[in-house]
Motif scaffolding. Structure first.
Motif, PDB file in Angstrom:
ATOM      1  N   UNK A  95       0.866  -1.183   0.000  1.00 32.51           N
ATOM      2  CA  UNK A  95       0.000   0.000   0.000  1.00 32.51           C
ATOM      3  C   UNK A  95       0.891   1.217   0.000  1.00 32.51           C
ATOM      4  N   UNK A  96       0.504   2.240  -0.753  1.00 29.42           N
ATOM      5  CA  UNK A  96       1.349   3.426  -0.857  1.00 29.42           C
ATOM      6  C   UNK A  96       0.520   4.655  -1.182  1.00 29.42           C
ATOM      7  N   UNK A  97       1.110   5.799  -0.873  1.00 26.42           N
ATOM      8  CA  UNK A  97       0.548   7.080  -1.281  1.00 26.42           C
ATOM      9  C   UNK A  97       1.324   7.552  -2.492  1.00 26.42           C
ATOM     10  N   UNK A  98       0.618   8.070  -3.472  1.00 33.70           N
ATOM     11  CA  UNK A  98       1.245   8.694  -4.628  1.00 33.70           C
ATOM     12  C   UNK A  98       0.892  10.174  -4.568  1.00 33.70           C
ATOM     13  N   UNK A  99       1.902  11.022  -4.515  1.00 35.22           N
ATOM     14  CA  UNK A  99       1.720  12.471  -4.484  1.00 35.22           C
ATOM     15  C   UNK A  99       2.090  12.996  -5.859  1.00 35.22           C
ATOM     16  N   UNK A 100       1.143  13.671  -6.503  1.00 30.23           N
ATOM     17  CA  UNK A 100       1.339  14.064  -7.896  1.00 30.23           C
ATOM     18  C   UNK A 100       0.671  15.401  -8.178  1.00 30.23           C
ATOM     19  N   UNK A 101       1.011  15.943  -9.321  1.00 29.19           N
ATOM     20  CA  UNK A 101       0.358  17.165  -9.774  1.00 29.19           C
ATOM     21  C   UNK A 101      -0.980  16.799 -10.414  1.00 29.19           C
ATOM     22  N   UNK A 102      -1.872  17.772 -10.563  1.00 30.58           N
ATOM     23  CA  UNK A 102      -3.140  17.494 -11.246  1.00 30.58           C
ATOM     24  C   UNK A 102      -2.931  16.975 -12.679  1.00 30.58           C
ATOM     25  N   UNK A 103      -1.874  17.412 -13.355  1.00 30.07           N
ATOM     26  CA  UNK A 103      -1.621  16.947 -14.720  1.00 30.07           C
ATOM     27  C   UNK A 103      -1.304  15.446 -14.741  1.00 30.07           C
ATOM     28  N   UNK A 104      -0.472  14.985 -13.796  1.00 34.11           N
ATOM     29  CA  UNK A 104      -0.164  13.553 -13.717  1.00 34.11           C
ATOM     30  C   UNK A 104      -1.426  12.775 -13.352  1.00 34.11           C
ATOM     31  N   UNK A 105      -2.205  13.301 -12.427  1.00 41.32           N
ATOM     32  CA  UNK A 105      -3.459  12.641 -12.045  1.00 41.32           C
ATOM     33  C   UNK A 105      -4.383  12.526 -13.251  1.00 41.32           C
ATOM     34  N   UNK A 106      -4.484  13.576 -14.046  1.00 43.32           N
ATOM     35  CA  UNK A 106      -5.328  13.542 -15.250  1.00 43.32           C
ATOM     36  C   UNK A 106      -4.817  12.497 -16.240  1.00 43.32           C
ATOM     37  N   UNK A 107      -3.507  12.382 -16.372  1.00 40.94           N
ATOM     38  CA  UNK A 107      -2.922  11.363 -17.247  1.00 40.94           C
ATOM     39  C   UNK A 107      -3.315   9.967 -16.777  1.00 40.94           C
ATOM     40  N   UNK A 108      -3.179   9.702 -15.489  1.00 36.94           N
ATOM     41  CA  UNK A 108      -3.515   8.386 -14.945  1.00 36.94           C
ATOM     42  C   UNK A 108      -5.000   8.084 -15.159  1.00 36.94           C
ATOM     43  N   UNK A 109      -5.844   9.059 -14.904  1.00 39.23           N
ATOM     44  CA  UNK A 109      -7.281   8.856 -15.124  1.00 39.23           C
ATOM     45  C   UNK A 109      -7.568   8.561 -16.592  1.00 39.23           C
ATOM     46  N   UNK A 110      -6.904   9.268 -17.493  1.00 38.97           N
ATOM     47  CA  UNK A 110      -7.116   9.053 -18.929  1.00 38.97           C
ATOM     48  C   UNK A 110      -6.648   7.661 -19.358  1.00 38.97           C
ATOM     49  N   UNK A 111      -5.539   7.196 -18.789  1.00 34.33           N
ATOM     50  CA  UNK A 111      -5.048   5.847 -19.106  1.00 34.33           C
ATOM     51  C   UNK A 111      -6.075   4.804 -18.681  1.00 34.33           C
ATOM     52  N   UNK A 112      -6.656   4.976 -17.499  1.00 35.60           N
ATOM     53  CA  UNK A 112      -7.591   3.985 -16.969  1.00 35.60           C
ATOM     54  C   UNK A 112      -8.874   3.867 -17.781  1.00 35.60           C
ATOM     55  N   UNK A 113      -9.240   4.879 -18.548  1.00 39.10           N
ATOM     56  CA  UNK A 113     -10.467   4.792 -19.351  1.00 39.10           C
ATOM     57  C   UNK A 113     -10.201   4.523 -20.834  1.00 39.10           C
ATOM     58  N   UNK A 114      -8.935   4.335 -21.204  1.00 36.22           N
ATOM     59  CA  UNK A 114      -8.630   4.027 -22.603  1.00 36.22           C
ATOM     60  C   UNK A 114      -9.265   2.698 -23.002  1.00 36.22           C
ATOM     61  N   UNK A 115      -9.949   2.670 -24.141  1.00 36.15           N
ATOM     62  CA  UNK A 115     -10.516   1.400 -24.587  1.00 36.15           C
ATOM     63  C   UNK A 115      -9.437   0.459 -25.135  1.00 36.15           C
ATOM     64  N   UNK A 116      -8.311   1.032 -25.545  1.00 37.27           N
ATOM     65  CA  UNK A 116      -7.239   0.255 -26.157  1.00 37.27           C
ATOM     66  C   UNK A 116      -5.911   0.922 -25.781  1.00 37.27           C
ATOM     67  N   UNK A 117      -4.955   0.132 -25.292  1.00 38.33           N
ATOM     68  CA  UNK A 117      -3.702   0.690 -24.785  1.00 38.33           C
ATOM     69  C   UNK A 117      -2.508   0.318 -25.657  1.00 38.33           C
ATOM     70  N   UNK A 118      -2.586   0.590 -26.926  1.00 37.67           N
ATOM     71  CA  UNK A 118      -1.454   0.315 -27.818  1.00 37.67           C
ATOM     72  C   UNK A 118      -0.362   1.347 -27.547  1.00 37.67           C
ATOM     73  N   UNK A 119       0.860   1.025 -27.947  1.00 33.81           N
ATOM     74  CA  UNK A 119       1.977   1.955 -27.745  1.00 33.81           C
ATOM     75  C   UNK A 119       1.719   3.311 -28.411  1.00 33.81           C
ATOM     76  N   UNK A 120       1.245   3.363 -29.668  1.00 35.85           N
ATOM     77  CA  UNK A 120       0.985   4.685 -30.268  1.00 35.85           C
ATOM     78  C   UNK A 120      -0.077   5.494 -29.507  1.00 35.85           C
TER      79      UNK A 120
END
Length: 134
Positions: A95-120
């Motif tokens: 278990x851990x805490x991740x301390x990040x900027x809102x931009x990094x948080x937005x990136x993580x949220x966007x990754x989690x809703x991607x329908x497809x995670x190809x490299x491009x």
């Protein structure tokens, strides 16, 4: 009257309107004889720092060419521009805490809703958030 702060587990503190976001997350353990799975691909953030604080278990965090073992109670700061990834090397969950900027948080949220995670697709998404998939 006494008010109680809600537990952070599985939630975040902060949002896009704040200066930082704190999330409490967990990383599954690595079964004996298995290769640990990265929690994120190797990447860097051009303008944002990021930090971890391990609450239970341990994480290995790759910073550039170095690997740091962070056990419970350990903080790790990843300065902007530093290639990094992390994983749980132990069989028990961490278990851990991740301390990040809102931009990094937005990136993580966007990754989690991607329908497809190809490299491009991931490279384009990281670039939109001033980050780079390596």
């Amino acid at each position: 009257m006494t008010l109680f702060a809600p537990l952070l587990a599985g939630n975040t503190l902060g949002s896009a309107v704040n200066s930082f976001v704190i999330a409490e997350w967990s990383a599954e353990g690595t079964p004996a004889g298995s290769e640990p799975q990265s929690q994120a691909p190797l990447h860097l953030h051009h303008s944002d720092d990021e930090a971890w604080y391990v609450l239970e278990g341990s994480l290995n965090i790759r910073l550039g060419s170095e690997v740091i073992e962070a056990r419970a109670g350990s903080p790790v700061l990843v300065p902007r521009g530093t290639p990094h990834t992390y994983w749980n090397p132990a069989p028990e969950a961490a278990r851990y805490l991740l301390l990040m900027t809102p931009r990094i948080h937005a990136l993580i949220q966007a990754i989690h809703v991607l329908p497809e995670r190809s490299a491009p697709t991931l490279r384009a998404l990281f670039s939109q958030h001033d980050s780079e998939l390596l």
